[in-house]
Design an enzyme around this catalytic site. Structure first.
Site, PDB file in Angstrom:
ATOM      1  N   ASP A   7       0.994  -1.102  -0.025  1.00 39.43           N
ATOM      2  CA  ASP A   7       0.102   0.094   0.114  1.00 39.43           C
ATOM      3  C   ASP A   7       1.028   1.266   0.097  1.00 39.43           C
ATOM      4  O   ASP A   7       1.918   1.307   0.342  1.00 39.43           O
ATOM      5  CB  ASP A   7      -0.907  -0.081   1.404  1.00 39.43           C
ATOM      6  CG  ASP A   7      -1.866   1.130   1.222  1.00 39.43           C
ATOM      7  OD1 ASP A   7      -2.379   1.575   0.220  1.00 39.43           O
ATOM      8  OD2 ASP A   7      -2.286   1.893   2.144  1.00 39.43           O
ATOM      9  N   SER A   8       0.274   2.370  -0.538  1.00 37.92           N
ATOM     10  CA  SER A   8       0.971   3.561  -0.382  1.00 37.92           C
ATOM     11  C   SER A   8       1.541   3.978   1.177  1.00 37.92           C
ATOM     12  O   SER A   8       2.122   4.905   1.372  1.00 37.92           O
ATOM     13  CB  SER A   8       0.041   4.846  -0.816  1.00 37.92           C
ATOM     14  OG  SER A   8      -1.034   4.800   0.035  1.00 37.92           O
ATOM     15  N   ASN A  71      -6.437   0.716  -3.356  1.00 40.45           N
ATOM     16  CA  ASN A  71      -7.308   0.937  -4.655  1.00 40.45           C
ATOM     17  C   ASN A  71      -6.810   1.835  -5.847  1.00 40.45           C
ATOM     18  O   ASN A  71      -6.902   1.920  -6.787  1.00 40.45           O
ATOM     19  CB  ASN A  71      -8.696   1.613  -4.114  1.00 40.45           C
ATOM     20  CG  ASN A  71      -9.324   0.587  -3.425  1.00 40.45           C
ATOM     21  OD1 ASN A  71     -10.087  -0.166  -4.173  1.00 40.45           O
ATOM     22  ND2 ASN A  71      -9.176   0.231  -2.030  1.00 40.45           N
ATOM     23  N   HIS A 196      -7.940   2.708   3.420  1.00 37.03           N
ATOM     24  CA  HIS A 196      -7.838   3.308   4.614  1.00 37.03           C
ATOM     25  C   HIS A 196      -9.210   3.780   5.278  1.00 37.03           C
ATOM     26  O   HIS A 196      -9.321   3.884   6.455  1.00 37.03           O
ATOM     27  CB  HIS A 196      -7.310   4.913   4.287  1.00 37.03           C
ATOM     28  CG  HIS A 196      -5.847   4.950   4.084  1.00 37.03           C
ATOM     29  ND1 HIS A 196      -5.113   4.694   3.049  1.00 37.03           N
ATOM     30  CD2 HIS A 196      -4.730   5.544   4.990  1.00 37.03           C
ATOM     31  CE1 HIS A 196      -3.910   4.539   3.114  1.00 37.03           C
ATOM     32  NE2 HIS A 196      -3.543   5.223   4.314  1.00 37.03           N
TER      33      HIS A 196
HETATM   34  N1  DGL Z   1      -5.266   3.172   0.743  1.00 33.06           N
HETATM   35  C1  DGL Z   1      -5.000   3.787  -0.853  1.00 33.06           C
HETATM   36  C2  DGL Z   1      -6.201   3.289  -1.381  1.00 33.06           C
HETATM   37  O1  DGL Z   1      -6.834   2.306  -1.414  1.00 33.06           O
HETATM   38  C3  DGL Z   1      -4.364   4.687  -0.995  1.00 33.06           C
HETATM   39  C4  DGL Z   1      -4.640   6.113  -0.652  1.00 33.06           C
HETATM   40  C5  DGL Z   1      -3.753   7.187  -1.064  1.00 33.06           C
HETATM   41  O2  DGL Z   1      -2.361   6.812  -0.928  1.00 33.06           O
HETATM   42  O3  DGL Z   1      -3.935   8.289  -1.566  1.00 33.06           O
HETATM   43  O4  DGL Z   1      -6.681   3.953  -2.531  1.00 33.06           O
END
Ligand code: DGL
Length: 270
Positions: A7-8, A71, A196
Protein backbone atom coordinates in the site's frame (compact mmCIF):
# COMPACT_ATOMS: atom_id res chain seq x y z
CA UNK A 1 7.90 -17.52 0.75
CA UNK A 2 5.57 -14.86 2.16
CA UNK A 3 2.62 -13.29 0.33
CA UNK A 4 3.27 -9.58 -0.17
CA UNK A 5 0.82 -6.82 0.72
CA UNK A 6 1.49 -3.41 -0.80
CA UNK A 7 0.00 0.00 0.00
CA UNK A 8 0.99 3.64 -0.25
CA UNK A 9 0.86 3.82 3.53
CA UNK A 10 -1.21 2.48 6.40
CA UNK A 11 -4.49 1.71 4.62
CA UNK A 12 -3.36 -1.70 3.36
CA UNK A 13 -3.05 -2.78 6.98
CA UNK A 14 -6.85 -3.18 7.03
CA UNK A 15 -6.38 -5.84 4.34
CA UNK A 16 -3.28 -7.29 6.04
CA UNK A 17 -5.27 -7.72 9.29
CA UNK A 18 -8.21 -9.38 7.50
CA UNK A 19 -5.89 -11.82 5.66
CA UNK A 20 -4.20 -12.70 8.96
CA UNK A 21 -7.61 -13.38 10.49
CA UNK A 22 -8.78 -15.58 7.57
CA UNK A 23 -5.48 -17.45 7.17
CA UNK A 24 -3.52 -17.27 10.44
CA UNK A 25 -0.80 -19.60 9.12
CA UNK A 26 -0.06 -17.62 5.99
CA UNK A 27 3.20 -15.66 6.13
CA UNK A 28 2.72 -12.06 5.04
CA UNK A 29 5.17 -9.26 4.34
CA UNK A 30 3.95 -5.67 4.10
CA UNK A 31 5.35 -2.71 2.20
CA UNK A 32 4.03 0.77 3.01
CA UNK A 33 5.34 3.59 0.82
CA UNK A 34 4.71 6.10 3.60
CA UNK A 35 7.40 8.50 2.34
CA UNK A 36 5.40 8.97 -0.86
CA UNK A 37 1.81 8.75 0.49
CA UNK A 38 -0.76 9.80 -0.42
CA UNK A 39 -0.86 8.37 -3.94
CA UNK A 40 -4.41 9.59 -4.55
CA UNK A 41 -3.33 13.07 -5.61
CA UNK A 42 -0.44 11.93 -7.87
CA UNK A 43 -0.54 11.49 -11.64
CA UNK A 44 -0.86 8.09 -13.31
CA UNK A 45 2.79 7.66 -14.34
CA UNK A 46 4.01 8.58 -10.90
CA UNK A 47 1.64 6.05 -9.26
CA UNK A 48 2.70 3.37 -11.76
CA UNK A 49 6.44 3.83 -11.14
CA UNK A 50 6.10 4.02 -7.35
CA UNK A 51 3.91 0.91 -7.31
CA UNK A 52 6.39 -1.05 -9.48
CA UNK A 53 9.22 -0.05 -7.14
CA UNK A 54 7.33 -1.20 -4.04
CA UNK A 55 6.31 -4.49 -5.67
CA UNK A 56 9.93 -5.15 -6.69
CA UNK A 57 10.96 -4.62 -3.07
CA UNK A 58 8.43 -7.29 -2.02
CA UNK A 59 9.75 -9.63 -4.73
CA UNK A 60 13.19 -9.17 -3.11
CA UNK A 61 11.58 -10.45 0.10
CA UNK A 62 10.58 -13.60 -1.79
CA UNK A 63 6.92 -12.62 -2.29
CA UNK A 64 6.06 -14.11 -5.69
CA UNK A 65 2.44 -13.09 -5.12
CA UNK A 66 1.77 -9.45 -4.22
CA UNK A 67 -1.64 -8.01 -3.36
CA UNK A 68 -2.01 -4.34 -4.22
CA UNK A 69 -3.96 -3.46 -1.06
CA UNK A 70 -4.39 0.01 -2.51
CA UNK A 71 -7.29 0.97 -4.76
CA UNK A 72 -5.38 3.88 -6.23
CA UNK A 73 -2.53 1.61 -7.38
CA UNK A 74 -5.06 -1.01 -8.48
CA UNK A 75 -7.12 1.50 -10.46
CA UNK A 76 -4.23 3.30 -12.08
CA UNK A 77 -1.37 0.79 -12.35
CA UNK A 78 -2.49 -2.84 -11.95
CA UNK A 79 -3.65 -3.59 -15.50
CA UNK A 80 -0.59 -1.84 -17.02
CA UNK A 81 1.71 -3.84 -14.72
CA UNK A 82 0.01 -7.14 -15.54
CA UNK A 83 0.09 -6.51 -19.27
CA UNK A 84 3.62 -5.18 -19.67
CA UNK A 85 5.75 -5.77 -16.66
CA UNK A 86 5.00 -8.71 -14.34
CA UNK A 87 7.15 -11.77 -15.25
CA UNK A 88 5.48 -15.13 -15.83
CA UNK A 89 6.56 -16.61 -12.47
CA UNK A 90 5.10 -13.74 -10.39
CA UNK A 91 1.57 -12.48 -9.73
CA UNK A 92 0.26 -9.03 -8.83
CA UNK A 93 -3.43 -8.89 -7.88
CA UNK A 94 -5.54 -5.80 -7.25
CA UNK A 95 -8.35 -5.21 -4.78
CA UNK A 96 -11.12 -4.09 -7.15
CA UNK A 97 -12.22 -7.40 -8.57
CA UNK A 98 -13.21 -9.11 -5.27
CA UNK A 99 -15.17 -6.03 -4.28
CA UNK A 100 -17.04 -5.85 -7.58
CA UNK A 101 -17.67 -9.61 -7.55
CA UNK A 102 -19.29 -9.19 -4.12
CA UNK A 103 -21.36 -6.16 -5.18
CA UNK A 104 -22.58 -8.02 -8.29
CA UNK A 105 -23.32 -11.27 -6.37
CA UNK A 106 -20.75 -13.38 -8.25
CA UNK A 107 -18.64 -16.31 -7.14
CA UNK A 108 -14.92 -15.53 -6.89
CA UNK A 109 -13.31 -15.65 -10.31
CA UNK A 110 -16.63 -15.87 -12.20
CA UNK A 111 -15.87 -14.36 -15.62
CA UNK A 112 -19.25 -15.02 -17.25
CA UNK A 113 -20.78 -12.18 -19.32
CA UNK A 114 -22.34 -9.12 -17.64
CA UNK A 115 -25.91 -9.53 -16.39
CA UNK A 116 -28.67 -7.66 -14.54
CA UNK A 117 -28.00 -7.51 -10.81
CA UNK A 118 -30.10 -6.47 -7.85
CA UNK A 119 -28.26 -3.24 -7.06
CA UNK A 120 -29.09 -0.34 -9.39
CA UNK A 121 -27.45 2.67 -7.72
CA UNK A 122 -23.99 2.58 -6.14
CA UNK A 123 -22.21 5.36 -4.27
CA UNK A 124 -18.42 5.10 -4.64
CA UNK A 125 -16.06 6.81 -2.21
CA UNK A 126 -12.40 6.81 -3.25
CA UNK A 127 -9.30 8.93 -3.76
CA UNK A 128 -9.27 11.57 -6.52
CA UNK A 129 -6.94 9.39 -8.68
CA UNK A 130 -9.18 6.32 -8.33
CA UNK A 131 -12.28 8.32 -9.22
CA UNK A 132 -10.54 10.00 -12.20
CA UNK A 133 -9.40 6.60 -13.55
CA UNK A 134 -13.02 5.34 -13.86
CA UNK A 135 -11.52 1.87 -13.35
CA UNK A 136 -14.34 0.88 -10.96
CA UNK A 137 -16.99 1.65 -13.59
CA UNK A 138 -14.94 -0.23 -16.23
CA UNK A 139 -14.56 -3.38 -14.12
CA UNK A 140 -18.23 -3.18 -13.11
CA UNK A 141 -19.32 -2.99 -16.77
CA UNK A 142 -17.58 -6.35 -17.39
CA UNK A 143 -19.89 -7.92 -14.82
CA UNK A 144 -23.19 -6.03 -14.57
CA UNK A 145 -25.64 -4.10 -16.72
CA UNK A 146 -27.86 -1.17 -15.79
CA UNK A 147 -26.01 0.03 -12.68
CA UNK A 148 -25.47 3.77 -12.01
CA UNK A 149 -22.33 4.73 -10.14
CA UNK A 150 -21.96 8.14 -8.51
CA UNK A 151 -18.37 8.69 -7.38
CA UNK A 152 -17.14 11.06 -4.68
CA UNK A 153 -13.42 11.91 -4.65
CA UNK A 154 -12.58 12.18 -0.95
CA UNK A 155 -9.65 14.62 -1.12
CA UNK A 156 -7.81 15.01 2.18
CA UNK A 157 -9.25 11.96 3.91
CA UNK A 158 -6.16 9.75 3.54
CA UNK A 159 -3.91 12.53 4.87
CA UNK A 160 -6.13 12.95 7.93
CA UNK A 161 -6.05 9.19 8.60
CA UNK A 162 -2.27 8.91 8.07
CA UNK A 163 -1.91 11.80 10.57
CA UNK A 164 -4.34 10.06 12.96
CA UNK A 165 -6.52 13.18 13.02
CA UNK A 166 -9.77 11.27 13.50
CA UNK A 167 -11.86 14.32 14.31
CA UNK A 168 -10.95 15.91 10.98
CA UNK A 169 -11.36 12.58 9.16
CA UNK A 170 -14.87 12.07 10.57
CA UNK A 171 -15.92 15.60 9.62
CA UNK A 172 -14.60 14.95 6.10
CA UNK A 173 -16.58 11.71 5.81
CA UNK A 174 -19.81 13.53 6.76
CA UNK A 175 -19.13 16.27 4.26
CA UNK A 176 -18.19 13.87 1.39
CA UNK A 177 -21.25 11.69 2.08
CA UNK A 178 -23.47 14.81 2.14
CA UNK A 179 -22.03 15.97 -1.20
CA UNK A 180 -22.67 12.59 -2.81
CA UNK A 181 -26.22 12.25 -1.44
CA UNK A 182 -27.11 15.60 -2.98
CA UNK A 183 -26.33 14.07 -6.40
CA UNK A 184 -27.66 10.54 -5.70
CA UNK A 185 -30.19 10.75 -2.85
CA UNK A 186 -31.03 7.04 -2.57
CA UNK A 187 -28.10 4.72 -3.30
CA UNK A 188 -28.76 1.09 -2.37
CA UNK A 189 -25.10 0.33 -1.82
CA UNK A 190 -21.98 2.27 -0.99
CA UNK A 191 -18.47 1.12 -1.79
CA UNK A 192 -15.52 2.22 0.33
CA UNK A 193 -13.01 2.18 -2.51
CA UNK A 194 -9.91 3.03 -0.49
CA UNK A 195 -8.26 0.68 1.98
CA UNK A 196 -7.88 3.49 4.51
CA UNK A 197 -11.64 4.03 4.80
CA UNK A 198 -12.70 0.86 6.73
CA UNK A 199 -11.28 2.52 9.84
CA UNK A 200 -14.25 4.92 9.55
CA UNK A 201 -16.81 2.45 8.21
CA UNK A 202 -19.21 3.14 11.09
CA UNK A 203 -19.11 6.90 10.36
CA UNK A 204 -19.87 6.25 6.67
CA UNK A 205 -22.76 3.97 7.71
CA UNK A 206 -24.26 6.55 10.09
CA UNK A 207 -23.93 9.34 7.51
CA UNK A 208 -25.46 7.17 4.75
CA UNK A 209 -28.27 5.73 6.88
CA UNK A 210 -29.23 2.17 7.74
CA UNK A 211 -30.87 1.45 4.37
CA UNK A 212 -27.56 1.66 2.51
CA UNK A 213 -25.45 -1.51 2.40
CA UNK A 214 -21.81 -0.51 2.88
CA UNK A 215 -19.19 -2.71 1.17
CA UNK A 216 -15.71 -2.48 2.57
CA UNK A 217 -12.89 -4.45 1.09
CA UNK A 218 -10.71 -6.05 3.70
CA UNK A 219 -12.74 -9.21 4.36
CA UNK A 220 -13.74 -9.60 0.72
CA UNK A 221 -10.12 -9.44 -0.44
CA UNK A 222 -9.09 -11.93 2.25
CA UNK A 223 -11.85 -14.39 1.31
CA UNK A 224 -11.07 -14.13 -2.38
CA UNK A 225 -7.33 -14.58 -1.69
CA UNK A 226 -8.09 -17.75 0.26
CA UNK A 227 -10.02 -19.06 -2.73
CA UNK A 228 -7.23 -17.98 -5.14
CA UNK A 229 -4.59 -19.81 -3.09
CA UNK A 230 -6.68 -22.98 -3.15
CA UNK A 231 -6.66 -22.75 -6.94
CA UNK A 232 -2.96 -21.72 -7.12
CA UNK A 233 -1.21 -23.61 -4.29
CA UNK A 234 2.17 -22.90 -5.93
CA UNK A 235 1.72 -19.29 -4.73
CA UNK A 236 1.09 -20.39 -1.16
CA UNK A 237 3.69 -19.13 1.25
CA UNK A 238 5.43 -21.20 3.90
CA UNK A 239 5.14 -20.67 7.65
CA UNK A 240 7.45 -18.19 9.32
CA UNK A 241 7.58 -14.53 10.19
CA UNK A 242 7.10 -11.93 7.49
CA UNK A 243 8.40 -8.37 7.71
CA UNK A 244 6.74 -4.98 7.83
CA UNK A 245 8.66 -2.55 5.62
CA UNK A 246 8.29 1.18 5.11
CA UNK A 247 9.95 3.91 3.09
CA UNK A 248 9.07 6.30 5.92
CA UNK A 249 10.63 6.68 9.34
CA UNK A 250 10.27 3.18 10.88
CA UNK A 251 9.62 4.43 14.41
CA UNK A 252 7.02 7.01 13.34
CA UNK A 253 5.32 4.50 11.04
CA UNK A 254 5.34 1.79 13.76
CA UNK A 255 3.69 4.25 16.18
CA UNK A 256 1.11 5.35 13.62
CA UNK A 257 0.39 1.75 12.53
CA UNK A 258 0.00 0.63 16.13
CA UNK A 259 -2.61 3.38 16.66
CA UNK A 260 -4.25 2.64 13.27
CA UNK A 261 -4.84 -1.06 14.00
CA UNK A 262 -4.84 -0.75 17.80
CA UNK A 263 -2.21 -3.48 18.13
CA UNK A 264 1.61 -3.37 18.35
CA UNK A 265 3.31 -3.41 14.94
CA UNK A 266 7.01 -3.09 14.25
CA UNK A 267 8.17 -1.63 10.93
CA UNK A 268 11.67 -1.77 9.47
CA UNK A 269 13.28 0.46 6.86
CA UNK A 270 12.56 -0.83 3.34
N1 DGL B 1 -5.23 3.25 0.64
C1 DGL B 1 -5.04 3.59 -0.70
C2 DGL B 1 -6.23 3.29 -1.55
O1 DGL B 1 -6.85 2.27 -1.31
C3 DGL B 1 -4.23 4.78 -1.05
C4 DGL B 1 -4.60 6.11 -0.65
C5 DGL B 1 -3.58 7.14 -1.06
O2 DGL B 1 -2.38 6.90 -0.91
O3 DGL B 1 -4.03 8.20 -1.50
O4 DGL B 1 -6.57 4.00 -2.48
Amino acid sequence: MPVGVFDSGLGGLTVYRAIQKHMPHLTLSYFGDNANAPYGVRDADDIYHLTCKGVERLWDEGCDLVILACNTATAVACRRMQENWVPANKRVLGVFVPLIEAVTERDWGDTSPPREVEVKQIALFATPATVASRAFQRELAFRAIGVDVEAQPCAGLVDALEDNDLELAEAMVRSHVGALLRRMPNPQSAVLGCTHYPILEHIFQIALGDDVKVFSQANLVAASLEDYLKRHPDMLGTDGPGRLLTTGNPQDVSDAATRFLAKPLHFEAA
